[in-house]
Design an enzyme around this catalytic site. Sequence first.
Site, PDB file in Angstrom:
ATOM      1  CB  CYS A   1      -0.790   0.100   1.312  1.00  0.00           C
ATOM      2  SG  CYS A   1      -0.616  -0.946   2.671  1.00  0.00           S
TER       3      CYS A   1
ATOM      4  NE  ARG B   1       2.134  -8.967   5.241  1.00  0.00           N
ATOM      5  CZ  ARG B   1       0.957  -9.012   5.140  1.00  0.00           C
ATOM      6  NH1 ARG B   1       0.161  -9.687   5.883  1.00  0.00           N
ATOM      7  NH2 ARG B   1       0.236  -8.192   4.366  1.00  0.00           N
TER       8      ARG B   1
ATOM      9  CD  GLN C   1      -0.815  -8.838   0.102  1.00  0.00           C
ATOM     10  OE1 GLN C   1      -0.290  -7.922  -0.271  1.00  0.00           O
ATOM     11  NE2 GLN C   1      -1.504  -8.957   1.020  1.00  0.00           N
TER      12      GLN C   1
ATOM     13  CG  ASP D   1      -2.257  -5.184  -2.332  1.00  0.00           C
ATOM     14  OD1 ASP D   1      -3.599  -5.023  -1.998  1.00  0.00           O
ATOM     15  OD2 ASP D   1      -1.339  -4.835  -1.717  1.00  0.00           O
TER      16      ASP D   1
ATOM     17  CG  HIS E   1      -3.625  -0.453  -2.599  1.00  0.00           C
ATOM     18  ND1 HIS E   1      -2.685  -0.851  -2.980  1.00  0.00           N
ATOM     19  CD2 HIS E   1      -4.210  -0.356  -1.215  1.00  0.00           C
ATOM     20  CE1 HIS E   1      -2.250  -1.614  -1.976  1.00  0.00           C
ATOM     21  NE2 HIS E   1      -3.111  -1.400  -0.892  1.00  0.00           N
TER      22      HIS E   1
ATOM     23  CE  LYS F   1      -8.880  -7.987   7.945  1.00  0.00           C
ATOM     24  NZ  LYS F   1      -7.809  -8.813   7.909  1.00  0.00           N
TER      25      LYS F   1
ATOM     26  CG  HIS G   1      -6.003  -1.272   1.759  1.00  0.00           C
ATOM     27  ND1 HIS G   1      -4.490  -1.279   1.918  1.00  0.00           N
ATOM     28  CD2 HIS G   1      -6.405   0.036   2.243  1.00  0.00           C
ATOM     29  CE1 HIS G   1      -4.217  -0.245   2.628  1.00  0.00           C
ATOM     30  NE2 HIS G   1      -5.191   0.617   2.826  1.00  0.00           N
TER      31      HIS G   1
END
Length: 665
Positions: free
Chosen positions: A357, A386, A404, A406, A408, A492, A538
């Site tokens: 992000c 991570r 991911q 991912d 935004h 979320k 997100h």
Amino acid sequence: MSEVIKISLPDGSVREMPQGSTPGDVAAAIGPGLAKAALAAKVNGELRDINRPLEGDTELALVTSRDEAEALELARHDFAHVLAEAVQALWPGTQITFGPATDDGFYYDVKAPTTRDPFSMDDLPAIEEKMREIIKADKPLRREIWSRQQLIDKWSAEGETFKAEWAAELPENEELTVYWSGDDWLDMCRGPHLPSTGKLDPQAFKLMRVAGAYWRGDQNNAQLTRIYGTGWLNKKQLNAHLTRLEEAAKRDHRKLGQEMNLFHLQSEAHGSVFWHPHGYQIWRELEAYMRRAIDGAGYNEVKTPQVMDARQWEQSGHWGKYRENMFVIPDEVPNTEDEGPIVSDAAEWMALKPMNCPAHVLIFRQGIKSYRDLPLRIYENGCCHRNEPHGALHGLMRVRQFTQDDAHIFCTEDQIVEEVQAFCRLADRIYKDFGFTYAIKLALRPEQRFGSDADWDKAENELRDAVVRAGLATEEFGWEELPGEGAFYAPKLEWHLTDAIGRTWQVGTIQSDRVLPERLDASYIGEDGEKHRPVMLHRAIFGSYERFIGILIEHFAGRLPVWLAPVQAVVATIVSDADAYASESISKLQAAGIRVESDFRNEKINYKVREHSLAKVPYLLVMGMREAEEGTVAVRTLGEKEQRVMSIDDAITMLKEAATPPDLR
RNA sequence: GCUGCUGUAGCUCAGUGGUAGAGCGCACCCUUGGUAAGGGUGAGGCCGAGAGUUCAAUUCUCUCUAGCAGCACCA
């Protein structure tokens, strides 16, 4: 007070019973069959003991084994108590703590007496035997009301320090309940319980394992032994459950990944995946699928740095709230001398990205953005690291390096609901393409969080609104709100997939975030010519490629749909004289885009059939002299015994059709 | 990270206080066969790493490490 009470039953009838009657009495009044079958009662909607006297006029529904959910809950709770009683009967001095029902059984946390080692798997058969004795003894389970002091005194006197501690913290004036099992054992418990241990089926439970657990779930507290069991209403249900577990073990993606040569893990890079060619082929196919999906949904794909300066992570808030999960790297040339530390104390820090992000905000911030640019959807196959606790790692499902899908979405306040709804539609289409059903849940603010309560109210409401307006916030979609489970920056929405054997996996998510745009000073120029803060959504659908592939392997038990199968067909020859024809056919198949491999080995066809079937190859194309002479192929489809002889061209047409991804059909 | 269990050939797993074994796989030879294992021969192991006990440790003890199951935490 009148002499009789009025009992309203579910069929609408009303029955008058003497004051002080129990649900059991009502059952007996209705009929002896029901009296025998009744396990508990719902009194004004509350589940209660069958022998607890009714207080005044009530609505009453009797619970029998036909009310499976309630009956299972009661049985499992009782199994837990019987387990505790059995352990104490076998090893006096064992301390007991808690023993609830779980999704498929029960457990009880106990502490072994100092005179023996903690309980182990070896103790389970003896405990099971004792439990059966207690069940067969049909001991009545009797409710009593005790004062707090009575409880503290009893537990203290018996050396039950955990129970005593717990009792001491209960409210002083509340009526506390204990349950007797026969006359010789009791546990404090809110209940309700079955009328006697004999209502349990002695063949319907099995102790499964022991594990460590902490008193009150806190690792600073005493270590207890948790004894797990699975419990059901009858032996048939138990066996079905055990079969399900075997099925799950057969589908284990770690085992199949090994057998199918998809990937491996090794200790030198624990938590990071070595993708083999066949495993990575699945990945590539998913990536291509996802690119088609986001290209069609107005996203822009980007790629951002793997490592950023610690100052950037400080500003985004990760350094403060997420650092224990991050890999940090010294920003310094390492010392190459034999002497001295590799890195000096003066080194500045950088970190591998744990999330994409902040980098996406940095892209958004490049150049001045207008409201006309919004919504701006930035997508990345973002590789994140991570630093997960070692005990959390699990195959592909929980790793330390993952990618991911991912994105935004930077948008205005007014665009949020529409964007969330568009995402719901996209997610729905994609999950259906893979054959999953799903439930949507809303994870609400956690204790550790950024941002004002007002922002959180707003964020939670708009996610809820979007789902409600999309008509997805219903029982059918498993709608549920989960307090305290949100991310530290945003609530979320979560998509929980249900797989082929009924397990659920959280994969997709969308979160509305006002914190990060603020912290990283993202802005756009509005219609009014003023600067405004965008909201940042997100979102992910696969969650991570690693985990999603793991789920797919388990969902399909390794038999992936043809479009995802790493090897879609194997050409197997019967005699080596057919090799030339087979080679020619393979070239044609490859030219048509089919992922095909050859098996010209000096082995019998039986052997080849067995091997490629076990390897879960969707199509086996068998070629002997007959096929070579006729220009045909004998096609054997995975899972079928019959073969179909067809021309090579027909086979190619058929395979191309079968291998078309669902979104291109 | 915590607790318990485990770590022996590429894989699945036996076994032992005197430095190792099976099946599958792999290599080679024979066999060229019609839809779930044809036959033979052979190569492969620092018995997870380090320390201790012992004349002697893969085996016993301790520490570390990784895996597994739970817990705690999460995509």
